[in-house]
Design a protein around this motif. Sequence first.
Motif, mmCIF file in Angstrom:
data_model
loop_
_atom_site.group_PDB
_atom_site.id
_atom_site.type_symbol
_atom_site.label_atom_id
_atom_site.label_comp_id
_atom_site.label_asym_id
_atom_site.label_seq_id
_atom_site.Cartn_x
_atom_site.Cartn_y
_atom_site.Cartn_z
ATOM 1 N N VAL A 168 0.867 -1.174 0.000
ATOM 2 C CA VAL A 168 0.000 0.000 0.000
ATOM 3 C C VAL A 168 0.907 1.228 0.000
ATOM 4 O O VAL A 168 1.709 1.424 0.924
ATOM 5 N N LEU A 169 0.787 2.050 -1.056
ATOM 6 C CA LEU A 169 1.621 3.244 -1.172
ATOM 7 C C LEU A 169 1.081 4.355 -0.297
ATOM 8 O O LEU A 169 -0.105 4.426 0.019
ATOM 9 N N ASN A 170 1.957 5.269 0.071
ATOM 10 C CA ASN A 170 1.587 6.407 0.916
ATOM 11 C C ASN A 170 2.105 7.685 0.261
ATOM 12 O O ASN A 170 3.063 8.292 0.713
ATOM 13 N N LEU A 191 3.303 0.434 3.378
ATOM 14 C CA LEU A 191 2.845 -0.721 4.143
ATOM 15 C C LEU A 191 2.887 -1.955 3.258
ATOM 16 O O LEU A 191 2.363 -1.955 2.140
ATOM 17 N N LEU A 192 3.557 -3.008 3.764
ATOM 18 C CA LEU A 192 3.633 -4.287 3.071
ATOM 19 C C LEU A 192 2.631 -5.244 3.717
ATOM 20 O O LEU A 192 2.668 -5.480 4.931
ATOM 21 N N LEU A 238 7.842 -0.548 5.416
ATOM 22 C CA LEU A 238 9.090 -0.473 4.676
ATOM 23 C C LEU A 238 9.165 0.874 3.980
ATOM 24 O O LEU A 238 8.128 1.507 3.712
ATOM 25 N N PRO A 239 10.375 1.353 3.702
ATOM 26 C CA PRO A 239 10.501 2.642 3.004
ATOM 27 C C PRO A 239 9.967 2.544 1.572
ATOM 28 O O PRO A 239 10.166 1.539 0.878
ATOM 29 N N CYS A 240 9.266 3.590 1.148
ATOM 30 C CA CYS A 240 8.687 3.583 -0.195
ATOM 31 C C CYS A 240 9.750 3.625 -1.284
ATOM 32 O O CYS A 240 9.448 3.350 -2.452
#
Length: 621
Positions: free
Chosen positions: A285-287, A296-297, A333-335
């Motif tokens: 899920v991208l932010n 978010l993985l 996790l970092p995008c």
Amino acid sequence: MSGPGPSWVSRTKICLTLKPPESLLRSETTPHPGTELPAQAKGELSWEQQEPLGQVVMSPLGSMECWSGAWVLLLALEVLGIANGQPVALACHRLGPRGDMNCSWAGPAPHNASGPYHLHYRGLKLLPGASQSAPFPPRQRWVLVERSHLTQNEVYDVWVEADDGTNVTWTLRLDLDAIVKPPPPRLSLVNMSSGVAVTWETEGSLPATPPPACELRYRLCGASNWTSVPEDDLEPSGHEFLGLEPFTAYEAQARCGPPWSDWGAPLYFTTPEAAPEGLVDVWRVLNDTEPGRPCLLLWKELDPKLARGVVTSYNVAIPPAPDQAVPCCHARLPCTAPNASISASTHRGRTKPAILSLERTGKFQPEVPYQVRMYALYPRGFGAAPSIRVYVQEGVPSAGPEGLHAQSVSPTASVISWHEIPLRYCHGKLVNYTLYLESATGSLNTNQSVNASERSYWLSGLQPDTAYYLRMSGSTNVGEGPTSAVYVFHTPSSHWQTILGALFGLGLFFLLACIAGIIFRAQLLTLCHKVLPRWCWEKIPDPVHSLVLLQEVPKDTGSLVFSLAPKEPPITHIAIEAPASPNIKTPPSPGPSSSPGDPPPILSGYEKHFMPTPEEVMGLV
């Protein structure tokens, strides 16, 4: 008598052979004296009694395969032509050395049987000729003989008769000690690293004697069907299960014989774990709305059939950092990470890592719709899910709905319809429409939100004979777009409703009047005869009420008296002139001339109703 239901305990090996009719029937199981075998069975079925007594073993004549089970004997008798009402096979057993004797059989009762049945048992060895019997209902297919009525080490002839002496079963010769039914074996579980093994123990068996034959069956817990283990795969006192599903619950049962015991209590066990299979289903899920915050993985819990054990943890690896164990079923996790991998771990191993690429390879434009479809890859192909429309970045619509139209339902209500905003003008996913309504008089100024999936809206509470101005706009998650062009519509007047209601009421009244006239026709005719004058409803005039003729009594008889003539009155002739016509000449109608001294006829309104018209006289009608 009371006791348990019928139980077939003896194991019977049967082999059917076709033999010449002159062959002799040899058997220790003989009919009762005075009872003959059916003719169709003689010379066609062969069996011999083996030790111990009470167990019937068919001789393997020929090359046909032998089957097991007492029910096969009954089936063989039926095939050979033994019809309903003929004697059937009898089986007896005892539950332990001190148990009662339980005898049972199958098949219908004889057609001529009535009253109770009797089980006869006659001693042959210790008390020869001593016969006893036990009565029981004819519908019962089993009978229990108490141990106190039996003699230890005795050999008996046992058979069943009906109350009229008809044989229900063949005579069975048995040794009382040879028909003891053993108790069921006890199963024990042996855990092994590679599988599961079970062992069994039987009560009463001596260590020096060979173990009895046993049967083993198993099934999944909760299943209805059992799976029997082949006899060749069984060890004398145990069996190792192979090919069972890992980490799955099963139950097993065993029995031993002959004579065969009941199935023992089930043994429940779970097979050992195995290395997991398959891949973890993972996505992200991208932010993008909040820069700087991690993505978010997400992943699904591994299917139990693929896990084949207890999943202890999930290992997530984000390069260049090493993998770390995390609980189910999400991690941050970092995008900016290029990719991420995840695998499931059990006590027996770990699944192959499922790698998810986090790089963006397409140059998506804002406010542009894209059609997205997910594909699942399988070893023999792929499957596609329904596609959806998505936007990388949404905006507000650049135009409002088109094709506004108003349909008047009543002077106070109208249905508004419109067309969907074209996709090129949406710039995002539409969430709702906004309807703006104003009246020409300024008495109404309102707006109403409508779901984006609707294409019509019901407007109520309007004023009759009034003009309204309508505008609409569309909205996305970002905001509202411009409104459409103004659409003007006019509500109808309410006078036509009054006229329509009056016409409808009048028509309804006439319809009801006609229906009432048809139903109450006789009563209405009677009322008309009483109220209306006679000339309105009489077809032929009544001379009694006629005032046309007035007669004068001669002077020498006295005063002038009005009376009705005893004879028919004279015919009155009336001259009628036809209308002038240049082509038609009407000759004068001859007729008797009236004398000048005759008085003119007197006519009343009663006769005028029945006089013909001039047109009828001339024949023009």
